[in-house]
Write a protein that holds these residues in place. Structure first.
Motif, PDB file in Angstrom:
ATOM      1  N   ASP A 125      -3.626  -2.411  -6.069  1.00 39.17           N
ATOM      2  CA  ASP A 125      -4.925  -1.821  -5.778  1.00 39.17           C
ATOM      3  C   ASP A 125      -4.832  -0.791  -4.655  1.00 39.17           C
ATOM      4  N   THR A 126      -3.874  -0.983  -3.750  1.00 36.37           N
ATOM      5  CA  THR A 126      -3.693  -0.079  -2.606  1.00 36.37           C
ATOM      6  C   THR A 126      -2.235   0.372  -2.564  1.00 36.37           C
ATOM      7  N   PRO A 127      -1.825   1.244  -3.476  1.00 34.70           N
ATOM      8  CA  PRO A 127      -0.409   1.611  -3.583  1.00 34.70           C
ATOM      9  C   PRO A 127       0.160   2.262  -2.340  1.00 34.70           C
ATOM     10  N   THR A 128      -0.643   3.020  -1.598  1.00 38.47           N
ATOM     11  CA  THR A 128      -0.123   3.683  -0.400  1.00 38.47           C
ATOM     12  C   THR A 128       0.398   2.671   0.610  1.00 38.47           C
ATOM     13  N   LYS A 129      -0.327   1.593   0.783  1.00 39.92           N
ATOM     14  CA  LYS A 129       0.090   0.553   1.734  1.00 39.92           C
ATOM     15  C   LYS A 129       1.446  -0.033   1.357  1.00 39.92           C
ATOM     16  N   PHE A 130       1.617  -0.325   0.079  1.00 40.13           N
ATOM     17  CA  PHE A 130       2.862  -0.943  -0.363  1.00 40.13           C
ATOM     18  C   PHE A 130       4.039   0.023  -0.259  1.00 40.13           C
ATOM     19  N   LEU A 131       3.838   1.248  -0.690  1.00 46.15           N
ATOM     20  CA  LEU A 131       4.936   2.210  -0.644  1.00 46.15           C
ATOM     21  C   LEU A 131       5.318   2.537   0.796  1.00 46.15           C
ATOM     22  N   THR A 132       4.338   2.597   1.685  1.00 40.51           N
ATOM     23  CA  THR A 132       4.620   2.848   3.100  1.00 40.51           C
ATOM     24  C   THR A 132       5.435   1.721   3.703  1.00 40.51           C
ATOM     25  N   GLU A 133       5.135   0.488   3.330  1.00 37.73           N
ATOM     26  CA  GLU A 133       5.912  -0.654   3.810  1.00 37.73           C
ATOM     27  C   GLU A 133       7.340  -0.622   3.269  1.00 37.73           C
ATOM     28  N   MET A 134       7.492  -0.253   2.010  1.00 39.82           N
ATOM     29  CA  MET A 134       8.830  -0.141   1.437  1.00 39.82           C
ATOM     30  C   MET A 134       9.640   0.909   2.191  1.00 39.82           C
ATOM     31  N   ALA A 135       8.998   2.040   2.496  1.00 39.02           N
ATOM     32  CA  ALA A 135       9.681   3.105   3.233  1.00 39.02           C
ATOM     33  C   ALA A 135      10.039   2.659   4.648  1.00 39.02           C
ATOM     34  N   ARG A 136       9.182   1.882   5.263  1.00 36.31           N
ATOM     35  CA  ARG A 136       9.412   1.447   6.646  1.00 36.31           C
ATOM     36  C   ARG A 136      10.676   0.608   6.780  1.00 36.31           C
ATOM     37  N   VAL A 137      10.924  -0.286   5.819  1.00 35.56           N
ATOM     38  CA  VAL A 137      12.040  -1.222   5.966  1.00 35.56           C
ATOM     39  C   VAL A 137      13.327  -0.699   5.340  1.00 35.56           C
ATOM     40  N   SER A 138      13.284   0.487   4.725  1.00 43.36           N
ATOM     41  CA  SER A 138      14.482   1.079   4.129  1.00 43.36           C
ATOM     42  C   SER A 138      15.026   2.182   5.023  1.00 43.36           C
ATOM     43  N   GLU A 171      -0.552  12.398  -8.526  1.00 39.85           N
ATOM     44  CA  GLU A 171      -0.922  11.274  -7.668  1.00 39.85           C
ATOM     45  C   GLU A 171       0.315  10.595  -7.093  1.00 39.85           C
ATOM     46  N   VAL A 172       1.330  10.394  -7.916  1.00 39.85           N
ATOM     47  CA  VAL A 172       2.556   9.762  -7.428  1.00 39.85           C
ATOM     48  C   VAL A 172       3.236  10.638  -6.383  1.00 39.85           C
ATOM     49  N   ARG A 173       3.282  11.918  -6.636  1.00 41.97           N
ATOM     50  CA  ARG A 173       3.907  12.828  -5.680  1.00 41.97           C
ATOM     51  C   ARG A 173       3.155  12.808  -4.339  1.00 41.97           C
ATOM     52  N   ARG A 174       1.850  12.678  -4.399  1.00 41.06           N
ATOM     53  CA  ARG A 174       1.078  12.580  -3.163  1.00 41.06           C
ATOM     54  C   ARG A 174       1.373  11.269  -2.424  1.00 41.06           C
ATOM     55  N   LEU A 175       1.497  10.171  -3.171  1.00 42.16           N
ATOM     56  CA  LEU A 175       1.837   8.887  -2.564  1.00 42.16           C
ATOM     57  C   LEU A 175       3.191   8.946  -1.872  1.00 42.16           C
ATOM     58  N   GLY A 180       5.951   9.279   3.634  1.00 44.27           N
ATOM     59  CA  GLY A 180       7.022   9.908   4.395  1.00 44.27           C
ATOM     60  C   GLY A 180       8.349   9.934   3.668  1.00 44.27           C
ATOM     61  N   LEU A 181       8.312   9.931   2.345  1.00 43.08           N
ATOM     62  CA  LEU A 181       9.517   9.913   1.530  1.00 43.08           C
ATOM     63  C   LEU A 181       9.775  11.278   0.901  1.00 43.08           C
ATOM     64  N   ASP A 182      11.026  11.518   0.547  1.00 44.98           N
ATOM     65  CA  ASP A 182      11.411  12.733  -0.166  1.00 44.98           C
ATOM     66  C   ASP A 182      11.798  12.364  -1.594  1.00 44.98           C
ATOM     67  N   LEU A 183      11.215  13.044  -2.564  1.00 42.17           N
ATOM     68  CA  LEU A 183      11.520  12.771  -3.963  1.00 42.17           C
ATOM     69  C   LEU A 183      12.862  13.393  -4.331  1.00 42.17           C
ATOM     70  N   VAL A 184      13.773  12.563  -4.819  1.00 40.02           N
ATOM     71  CA  VAL A 184      15.119  13.005  -5.200  1.00 40.02           C
ATOM     72  C   VAL A 184      15.204  13.252  -6.695  1.00 40.02           C
ATOM     73  N   GLN A 231      12.894   8.094  -7.859  1.00 38.12           N
ATOM     74  CA  GLN A 231      13.934   7.840  -6.858  1.00 38.12           C
ATOM     75  C   GLN A 231      13.642   8.696  -5.627  1.00 38.12           C
ATOM     76  N   THR A 232      13.490   8.059  -4.474  1.00 38.14           N
ATOM     77  CA  THR A 232      13.164   8.762  -3.245  1.00 38.14           C
ATOM     78  C   THR A 232      14.098   8.323  -2.118  1.00 38.14           C
ATOM     79  N   THR A 233      14.091   9.107  -1.046  1.00 35.80           N
ATOM     80  CA  THR A 233      14.844   8.739   0.143  1.00 35.80           C
ATOM     81  C   THR A 233      13.953   8.852   1.368  1.00 35.80           C
TER      82      THR A 233
END
Length: 234
Positions: A125-138, A171-175, A180-184, A231-233
């Protein structure tokens, strides 16, 4: 989170793999595993986190390839299926299965080399929150898939009891940017939705998949594909 109670039911967990990845569903399983392996690369001695690991399909696969992997899921019954799968494969000592909330990951920043989630963002329901957390710990790779709004999935979605969150490309590209990720790399597949493959035997699924793949390679493939891999970095 869509389907949270449904995924935590014991009977759902026990039947999950059989219902989705037998018959024509084996083609889905094979393609998804290929997508994960292509994205994460060699994983020997790498620290990996799988979000929404479910029954451990990918968790066990990467452990067999030498990863030091943690699988996190909100469903206790799904995690139990994963533990049993790891035991059968003889890799239970290299996997830590944890019950937890993907929106509040219990790990410090940059803790993993790779973080990935499959079959997850259609429930978010809140994809930004989840993706931001994934980015934080990677500290390197973040990989995930989405179901696409302008595709055959949108028709199939009406038949699902809880539906799915569908995404447009922009929408995905905006997320990705907001996290704070770069799309590879991005790949797009399955003009025919997953639900069809799960309902038909191999002798039907195979030829349909061949046509599906050929059409997907044409200019119309990307906009009509029902699934995308991102795939992002960091």
């Amino acid at each position: 989170m869509k389907g949270q109670e449904w995924y935590q039911a014991t009977e759902v967990a026990e039947e999950y793999d059989e219902k989705r990845f037998s018959r024509g569903g084996r083609l889905i399983d094979r393609r998804e595993k290929e997508a994960v392996l292509d994205a994460v690369g060699p994983v020997e001695d790498q620290r990996v986190l799988e979000i929404a690991c479910g029954t451990g399909r990918f968790t066990v696969m990467l452990a067999e390839r030498g990863a030091d992997i943690t699988g996190l899921d909100i469903s206790g019954p799904m995690l139990q299926e994963g533990r049993e799968k790891a035991q059968r494969a003889g890799v239970e000592d290299t996997i830590e299965f944890m019950r937890g909330d993907a929106g509040r990951l219990p790990f410090p920043d940059d803790h993993f080399d790779t973080v990935f989630a499959m079959r997850f963002f259609h429930l978010a329901d809140t994809p930004t929150k989840f993706l931001t957390e994934m980015a934080r710990v990677s500290k390197d790779t973040v990989f995930f898939d989405t179901f696409n709004r302008f595709s055959t999935r949108s028709l199939y979605n009406w038949l699902l009891p809880m539906g799915s969150r569908l995404y447009g490309d922009s929408e995905v590209r905006r997320l990705v940017d907001e996290a704070g990720l770069d799309l590879v790399n991005d790949e797009h597949d399955f003009l025919v939705p997953y639900g069809f493959y799960r309902k038909v035997p191999d002798w039907i699924a195979g030829p349909v998949r061949s046509v599906d793949t050929a059409l997907g390679a044409t200019p119309a493939g990307k906009p009509l594909s029902s699934v995308s891999y991102w795939q992002t970095t960091v």
